[in-house]
Design an enzyme around this catalytic site. Structure first.
Site, PDB file in Angstrom:
ATOM      1  N   HIS A 110       0.815  -1.227   0.000  1.00  0.00           N
ATOM      2  CA  HIS A 110       0.000   0.000   0.000  1.00  0.00           C
ATOM      3  C   HIS A 110       0.846   1.274   0.000  1.00  0.00           C
ATOM      4  CE1 HIS A 110      -3.667  -2.225   0.539  1.00  0.00           C
ATOM      5  NE2 HIS A 110      -3.326  -2.704   1.724  1.00  0.00           N
ATOM      6  N   ASP A 157      -2.687 -10.427  -2.358  1.00  0.00           N
ATOM      7  CA  ASP A 157      -3.209  -9.926  -1.082  1.00  0.00           C
ATOM      8  C   ASP A 157      -4.664  -9.505  -1.324  1.00  0.00           C
ATOM      9  OD1 ASP A 157      -2.064  -8.552   1.731  1.00  0.00           O
ATOM     10  OD2 ASP A 157      -3.791  -7.512   0.858  1.00  0.00           O
ATOM     11  N   ASP A 210      -4.611 -12.755   3.422  1.00  0.00           N
ATOM     12  CA  ASP A 210      -5.868 -12.230   3.960  1.00  0.00           C
ATOM     13  C   ASP A 210      -7.066 -12.517   3.059  1.00  0.00           C
ATOM     14  OD1 ASP A 210      -4.620 -10.470   2.235  1.00  0.00           O
ATOM     15  OD2 ASP A 210      -4.524  -8.818   3.676  1.00  0.00           O
ATOM     16  N   HIS A 221      -6.329  -7.101  -0.366  1.00  0.00           N
ATOM     17  CA  HIS A 221      -6.516  -5.661  -0.558  1.00  0.00           C
ATOM     18  C   HIS A 221      -5.834  -5.215  -1.859  1.00  0.00           C
ATOM     19  CE1 HIS A 221      -6.665  -6.407   3.875  1.00  0.00           C
ATOM     20  NE2 HIS A 221      -7.821  -5.821   3.664  1.00  0.00           N
TER      21      HIS A 221
END
Ligand code: ZN
Length: 375
Positions: free
Chosen positions: A147, A184, A272, A186
């Protein structure tokens, strides 16, 4: 010529010392806001226990340990603004550290050292693969990276580890074309932004639609200028399981890699999207992660001599993530140790097979690969 163990592995105990404090999951505790002190979701145990399982099962004896070194400021500055790097260094000198930018990304005193070691750990793994000392590698680093933007950290990420490693491969190791696959759960927004105009770095993110960052990771974010077409987002509906993820890799990721013809494949490997994760609503099993790894390995085998480096991102269930991490590293080195005791339960959950809405979402992205051309 490879001799001996051909899968590299990076871990350092100090990654468990990255101190995210006693937040109530995401937010600082306060009697005024009602957030009680607990632990931060990005807690050492979600990674430390992966390493412990790799050691206790004996898998570590099949791996070629690679010692991490801190990334230098110049290496970080290939991706990050020097003012941002200086701010992290300065805040890191404070008795209780600081936050990398969004209030969700705390780090402790001297946390700069650990974040630089995480980035440098991925960089060392990439060097080992590019040099041919190992065929592939897993960098179990913390804090995560995908991120982080050029001028700020966010979403538990201080420096964009995989981006720093990709720039190092380009600028210092002479690698021309790099593909980054991010599963991931996200959106890999930081990695997308850093390479948005670069046609030599193909970025592909599979993520649960609109989880974090909000309003990010849409299919129409495709890159800019010469980089147009070289950013591929695959937003997946909540409830996606092994069948959906396999279909996405088979239908979009592998064809994109085949068009691009990378010299090196990097994988931002979060867990995740796992069926027991508290941060999202996907259903991938450890065997699912194993299969995804094998599919990308097969493509890397065909396209770039198997040169592939995986770097650890998210994954927040400390009981289950170790089995997912073990399964991925087992795929990389072709060994098997223990079975995941959660697997019979999770694999039997309704909806593990590809669902029509998932297929439609993936097929839509499969139509966007035409702008990717090989060198
Ligand atoms: Zn994540």
């Amino acid at each position: 010529m490879l001799t001996g163990m051909s899968t590299g592995y990076v871990y350092h105990e100090v990654f468990g010392w990255h101190d995210t404090g006693s937040a109530g999951g995401l937010f600082p505790s306060s009697p005024r806001t009602g957030v009680q002190p607990l632990w931060h979701f990005e807690h050492p145990d979600t990674k430390r226990r992966v390493h412990e399982l790799i050691v206790v099962t004996g898998l570590v004896d099949e791996l070629n340990r690679i010692r991490p070194r801190p990334a230098t400021v110049d290496e970080l500055a290939r991706v990050h603004d020097t003012g941002y790097i200086a701010r992290i260094r300065n805040d890191s000198d404070l008795p209780y550290g600081g936050d990398a930018g969004d209030g969700l990304t705390p780090f402790g005193h001297d946390g700069f050292d650990i974040a630089a070691l995480a980035a440098g750990g991925v960089l060392e793994a990439v060097e080992a693969v590019v040099d041919g000392r190992v065929r592939n590698a897993y960098a179990l680093v913390r804090p995560p990276g995908h991120h982080a933007l050029a001028a700020t950290g966010m979403g538990f990420c201080v420096f964009n580890n995989i981006a720093v490693a990709a720039r190092h491969a380009q600028r210092a190791l002479g690698v021309d074309r790099i593909a980054i696959v991010d599963w991931d759960v996200h959106h890999g927004n930081g990695t997308q932004a850093i390479f948005y105009d670069d046609p030599d770095v193909l970025t592909i993110s599979l993520h649960q639609d609109n989880v974090f960052p909000l309003d990010s990771g849409h299919t129409d974010e495709r890159g800019t200028d010469a980089g147009f077409g070289y950013n591929v987002n695959i937003p997946l509906p909540p409830g996606s399981g092994d069948g959906c993820y396999r279909y996405a890799v088979e239908t979009v990721v592998v064809p994109a890699l085949q068009r691009f013809r990378p010299d090196l494949v990097l994988v931002a490997c979060g867990f995740d999207a796992g069926a027991m994760d508290q941060m999202a609503r996907q259903m991938v099993t450890s065997r699912g992660f194993h299969q995804l790894t094998e599919m990308v390995m097969a493509a890397a085998g065909d396209l770039c001599g198997g040169r592939m480096v995986m770097t650890h991102e998210g994954g927040y269930n400390p009981a289950h993530v170790p089995f997912c991490g073990l399964a991925v590293v087992e795929a990389l080195c072709g060994q098997h140790t223990v079975d995941d005791p959660f697997h019979p339960l999770l694999s039997a959950m309704a909806g593990q097979e590809l669902q029509p809405a998932q297929q439609a979402a993936i097929d839509k992205v499969a139509g966007l690969l035409g702008d990717i051309v090989s060198a």
